[in-house]
Structure formats: C-alpha cells, structure tokens
Design a protein around this motif. Structure first.
Motif, PDB file in Angstrom:
ATOM      1  N   SER A   1      36.670  33.980  48.979  1.00 40.10           N
ATOM      2  CA  SER A   1      37.793  34.637  48.308  1.00 40.10           C
ATOM      3  C   SER A   1      37.439  36.077  47.935  1.00 40.10           C
ATOM      4  O   SER A   1      36.267  36.442  47.846  1.00 40.10           O
ATOM      5  CB  SER A   1      38.193  33.877  47.036  1.00 40.10           C
ATOM      6  N   ASP A   2      38.466  36.861  47.700  1.00 39.73           N
ATOM      7  CA  ASP A   2      38.262  38.240  47.241  1.00 39.73           C
ATOM      8  C   ASP A   2      37.631  38.261  45.860  1.00 39.73           C
ATOM      9  O   ASP A   2      36.858  39.168  45.546  1.00 39.73           O
ATOM     10  CB  ASP A   2      39.582  38.999  47.212  1.00 39.73           C
ATOM     11  N   TYR A   3      37.964  37.287  45.035  1.00 41.08           N
ATOM     12  CA  TYR A   3      37.386  37.225  43.694  1.00 41.08           C
ATOM     13  C   TYR A   3      35.862  37.061  43.763  1.00 41.08           C
ATOM     14  O   TYR A   3      35.118  37.762  43.078  1.00 41.08           O
ATOM     15  CB  TYR A   3      38.008  36.075  42.888  1.00 41.08           C
ATOM     16  N   ILE A   4      35.404  36.146  44.591  1.00 47.64           N
ATOM     17  CA  ILE A   4      33.963  35.940  44.738  1.00 47.64           C
ATOM     18  C   ILE A   4      33.317  37.177  45.340  1.00 47.64           C
ATOM     19  O   ILE A   4      32.246  37.603  44.910  1.00 47.64           O
ATOM     20  CB  ILE A   4      33.661  34.665  45.551  1.00 47.64           C
ATOM     21  N   ARG A   5      33.973  37.793  46.310  1.00 43.34           N
ATOM     22  CA  ARG A   5      33.455  39.029  46.907  1.00 43.34           C
ATOM     23  C   ARG A   5      33.272  40.093  45.836  1.00 43.34           C
ATOM     24  O   ARG A   5      32.223  40.739  45.749  1.00 43.34           O
ATOM     25  CB  ARG A   5      34.407  39.532  47.981  1.00 43.34           C
ATOM     26  N   SER A   6      34.266  40.268  45.010  1.00 47.92           N
ATOM     27  CA  SER A   6      34.204  41.272  43.943  1.00 47.92           C
ATOM     28  C   SER A   6      33.106  40.940  42.930  1.00 47.92           C
ATOM     29  O   SER A   6      32.343  41.823  42.509  1.00 47.92           O
ATOM     30  CB  SER A   6      35.561  41.354  43.245  1.00 47.92           C
ATOM     31  N   TRP A   7      33.011  39.675  42.539  1.00 41.75           N
ATOM     32  CA  TRP A   7      32.004  39.259  41.557  1.00 41.75           C
ATOM     33  C   TRP A   7      30.591  39.485  42.096  1.00 41.75           C
ATOM     34  O   TRP A   7      29.725  40.031  41.409  1.00 41.75           O
ATOM     35  CB  TRP A   7      32.204  37.794  41.178  1.00 41.75           C
ATOM     36  N   LEU A   8      30.363  39.060  43.328  1.00 38.91           N
ATOM     37  CA  LEU A   8      29.033  39.238  43.910  1.00 38.91           C
ATOM     38  C   LEU A   8      28.692  40.722  44.046  1.00 38.91           C
ATOM     39  O   LEU A   8      27.557  41.119  43.774  1.00 38.91           O
ATOM     40  CB  LEU A   8      28.938  38.548  45.262  1.00 38.91           C
ATOM     41  N   ALA A   9      29.654  41.525  44.431  1.00 38.89           N
ATOM     42  CA  ALA A   9      29.407  42.961  44.581  1.00 38.89           C
ATOM     43  C   ALA A   9      29.058  43.613  43.251  1.00 38.89           C
ATOM     44  O   ALA A   9      28.173  44.465  43.185  1.00 38.89           O
ATOM     45  CB  ALA A   9      30.634  43.644  45.196  1.00 38.89           C
ATOM     46  N   SER A  10      29.710  43.200  42.189  1.00 37.74           N
ATOM     47  CA  SER A  10      29.468  43.852  40.896  1.00 37.74           C
ATOM     48  C   SER A  10      28.315  43.241  40.112  1.00 37.74           C
ATOM     49  O   SER A  10      27.750  43.902  39.252  1.00 37.74           O
ATOM     50  CB  SER A  10      30.742  43.851  40.048  1.00 37.74           C
TER      51      SER A  10
END
Length: 72
Positions: free
Chosen positions: A53-62
């Motif tokens: 998901s985009d949410y997991i992508r964003s969380w991992l990136a930050s």
C-alpha cells in the motif's frame, strides 16, 4: 516498458536484508511493516521494493529508509 527481472540473486539479497532488518527491530514492528514487502530486480541492476500500500510505502520511507539502505 522496462523489463523486470525476478532473479534468485535478487531474492537472496532481499532475504539477507530482511534478516538484518529483523535483527534490529522488535518482532511486532518487523511483522507489521516488512512481512508483505517483496523485492524484484530491474534492467539497470537495481532492486525495487514491492509494497502492499501507499501508506506502508510512506511509513517505510519516513521511518526506515536508512535501515533498509544499510541492510541492502
């Protein structure tokens, strides 16, 4: 269209990276954020992470970008 390479070497690289990441996180955090992350290679020799998901992508990136980079 870019050709995607699913190689044993890419899978082995990601498997070793996951082992390193798992050793640095509580089990619950590892399972929550990394259990559904997969990797594939590309023509340019890089590795691309496939996230659910985009949410997991964003969380991992930050929160975990440095940890992932160091592990790979």
């Amino acid at each position: 269209m870019e050709k995607v390479l699913e190689t044993a070497a890419t899978q082995e690289l990601w498997s070793r990276a996951l082992d390193r990441i798992k050793g640095k996180l509580p089990d619950s955090s590892f399972e929550m954020w990394f259990s559904e992350v997969h990797a594939r290679g590309s023509d340019d020799g890089g590795i691309e992470l496939i996230l659910p998901s985009d949410y997991i992508r964003s969380w991992l990136a930050s929160h975990y970008a440095e940890l992932i980079a160091d592990a790979v």
